[in-house]
Design a protein around this motif. Structure first.
Motif, PDB file in Angstrom:
ATOM      1  N   ASP A  71       0.784  -1.237   0.000  1.00 21.22           N
ATOM      2  CA  ASP A  71       0.000   0.000   0.000  1.00 21.22           C
ATOM      3  C   ASP A  71       0.813   1.283   0.000  1.00 21.22           C
ATOM      4  OD1 ASP A  71      -2.321  -1.487   0.007  1.00 21.22           O
ATOM      5  OD2 ASP A  71      -2.415  -1.587   2.189  1.00 21.22           O
ATOM      6  N   TYR A  72       2.117   1.197   0.153  1.00 28.40           N
ATOM      7  CA  TYR A  72       2.940   2.408   0.233  1.00 28.40           C
ATOM      8  C   TYR A  72       3.611   2.649  -1.109  1.00 28.40           C
ATOM      9  CZ  TYR A  72       2.164   1.841   5.207  1.00 28.40           C
ATOM     10  OH  TYR A  72       1.579   1.700   6.434  1.00 28.40           O
ATOM     11  N   GLU A  73       3.585   3.905  -1.538  1.00 30.60           N
ATOM     12  CA  GLU A  73       4.142   4.237  -2.844  1.00 30.60           C
ATOM     13  C   GLU A  73       5.664   4.356  -2.776  1.00 30.60           C
ATOM     14  OE1 GLU A  73       3.664   9.082  -2.723  1.00 30.60           O
ATOM     15  OE2 GLU A  73       2.157   7.884  -3.772  1.00 30.60           O
ATOM     16  N   ASN A  74       6.277   4.308  -3.926  1.00 27.32           N
ATOM     17  CA  ASN A  74       7.730   4.402  -4.033  1.00 27.32           C
ATOM     18  C   ASN A  74       8.143   5.871  -4.104  1.00 27.32           C
ATOM     19  OD1 ASN A  74      10.418   3.934  -4.413  1.00 27.32           O
ATOM     20  ND2 ASN A  74      10.219   3.159  -6.496  1.00 27.32           N
ATOM     21  N   SER A 144      10.508   0.623   7.734  1.00 24.07           N
ATOM     22  CA  SER A 144      11.376   1.314   6.774  1.00 24.07           C
ATOM     23  C   SER A 144      12.324   0.337   6.091  1.00 24.07           C
ATOM     24  CB  SER A 144      12.158   2.428   7.467  1.00 24.07           C
ATOM     25  OG  SER A 144      13.079   1.896   8.400  1.00 24.07           O
ATOM     26  N   VAL A 145      12.812  -0.660   6.819  1.00 25.04           N
ATOM     27  CA  VAL A 145      13.692  -1.663   6.216  1.00 25.04           C
ATOM     28  C   VAL A 145      12.912  -2.476   5.179  1.00 25.04           C
ATOM     29  CG1 VAL A 145      15.085  -3.709   6.678  1.00 25.04           C
ATOM     30  CG2 VAL A 145      15.177  -1.780   8.250  1.00 25.04           C
ATOM     31  N   PHE A 146      11.687  -2.860   5.514  1.00 19.06           N
ATOM     32  CA  PHE A 146      10.848  -3.598   4.574  1.00 19.06           C
ATOM     33  C   PHE A 146      10.577  -2.762   3.321  1.00 19.06           C
ATOM     34  CE2 PHE A 146       6.783  -4.957   2.827  1.00 19.06           C
ATOM     35  CZ  PHE A 146       6.966  -6.331   2.732  1.00 19.06           C
ATOM     36  N   HIS A 147      10.300  -1.484   3.509  1.00 19.30           N
ATOM     37  CA  HIS A 147      10.029  -0.582   2.387  1.00 19.30           C
ATOM     38  C   HIS A 147      11.253  -0.472   1.476  1.00 19.30           C
ATOM     39  CE1 HIS A 147       7.884   2.701   0.379  1.00 19.30           C
ATOM     40  NE2 HIS A 147       9.063   3.307   0.308  1.00 19.30           N
ATOM     41  N   TYR A 151      11.308  -1.526  -2.515  1.00 22.94           N
ATOM     42  CA  TYR A 151      11.513  -0.589  -3.620  1.00 22.94           C
ATOM     43  C   TYR A 151      12.967  -0.243  -3.891  1.00 22.94           C
ATOM     44  CZ  TYR A 151       6.517   0.443  -3.708  1.00 22.94           C
ATOM     45  OH  TYR A 151       5.155   0.356  -3.831  1.00 22.94           O
ATOM     46  N   GLY A 152      13.846  -0.410  -2.930  1.00 32.26           N
ATOM     47  CA  GLY A 152      15.224   0.028  -3.089  1.00 32.26           C
ATOM     48  C   GLY A 152      15.362   1.472  -2.640  1.00 32.26           C
ATOM     49  N   LEU A 153      16.601   1.902  -2.425  1.00 33.79           N
ATOM     50  CA  LEU A 153      16.856   3.277  -2.002  1.00 33.79           C
ATOM     51  C   LEU A 153      18.243   3.661  -2.467  1.00 33.79           C
ATOM     52  CD1 LEU A 153      15.793   5.699  -0.304  1.00 33.79           C
ATOM     53  CD2 LEU A 153      17.013   4.709   1.632  1.00 33.79           C
ATOM     54  N   SER A 158      15.894  -2.919  -5.602  1.00 37.01           N
ATOM     55  CA  SER A 158      14.794  -3.631  -4.958  1.00 37.01           C
ATOM     56  C   SER A 158      15.126  -5.117  -4.841  1.00 37.01           C
ATOM     57  CB  SER A 158      13.526  -3.472  -5.795  1.00 37.01           C
ATOM     58  OG  SER A 158      12.523  -4.337  -5.340  1.00 37.01           O
ATOM     59  N   TYR A 159      14.700  -5.711  -3.749  1.00 37.36           N
ATOM     60  CA  TYR A 159      14.849  -7.151  -3.553  1.00 37.36           C
ATOM     61  C   TYR A 159      13.487  -7.846  -3.552  1.00 37.36           C
ATOM     62  CZ  TYR A 159      19.794  -6.804  -2.733  1.00 37.36           C
ATOM     63  OH  TYR A 159      21.133  -6.602  -2.907  1.00 37.36           O
TER      64      TYR A 159
END
Length: 182
Positions: A71-74, A144-147, A151-153, A158-159
């Motif tokens: 549900d959270y956007e990139n 935050s780690v899951f996010h 999506y990657g940062l 992304s994994y």
């Protein structure tokens, strides 16, 4: 005498049939559609569909089999929301899951972040990547780690294709465990 003609006739037919056999060419095909399928190339024009293309998009509103919506956007706002609100669905991690989370972390994360989470993984010490943060220096949550895994940062990709959501939650809990040890 009549039987001699029959035997001679049968021998001649047998010789004739066996002499025409060629091993380099296939035999007759009684149902050629089973051997030579009428298939389309991926982006070939086709009269089978309305828009004339063979490659079609899935219908609106459908999702892939096994896909779990997130549900959270990139974006930075999505990251901040996940950091503040996203909670792990895992109640408690058993010893077996703890071993699995450590194994997953060492496979996917330790090469850059290091086995202790200090940002001194093998690629960092060899100079391949620079600026990999230590978990001690960051304010992170499991969400935050899951996010970031989803999506990657920055230079981390992304994994989500390598790890399913359960495995990403296991790794996130292991990262928080490493952060508490630093």
């Amino acid at each position: 005498m009549k039987s001699l003609y029959k035997i001679t006739f049968l021998v001649c037919i047998t010789i004739l049939v066996s002499s025409c056999h060629d091993n380099s060419r296939p035999n007759y095909q009684y149902m050629p559609n089973m051997y030579e399928a009428v298939s389309y190339e991926t982006y070939q024009e086709s009269n089978a569909f309305k828009n004339g293309k063979e490659g079609q998009l899935p219908p609106v509103g459908t999702i892939n089999r096994g896909f779990e919506p997130y549900d959270y956007e990139n974006s930075t706002a999505g990251y901040d929301l996940a950091k503040a609100n996203l909670q792990s669905p895992l109640d408690s991690i058993s010893e077996k899951d703890s071993d699995k989370s450590k194994e997953l972390y060492e496979i996917y994360c330790a090469i850059c972040h290091g086995n202790e989470g200090n940002g001194k993984g093998k690629l960092v010490t060899q100079g391949k990547y620079l600026g990999v943060p230590s978990y001690k220096d960051r304010v992170i949550t499991e969400g935050s780690v899951f996010h970031v895994q989803t999506y990657g940062l920055n230079s981390m990709g992304s994994y989500a294709n390598q790890l399913n959501s359960h495995e990403r939650w296991l790794v996130a809990s292991y990262v928080i465990n490493l952060k508490s040890k630093l």
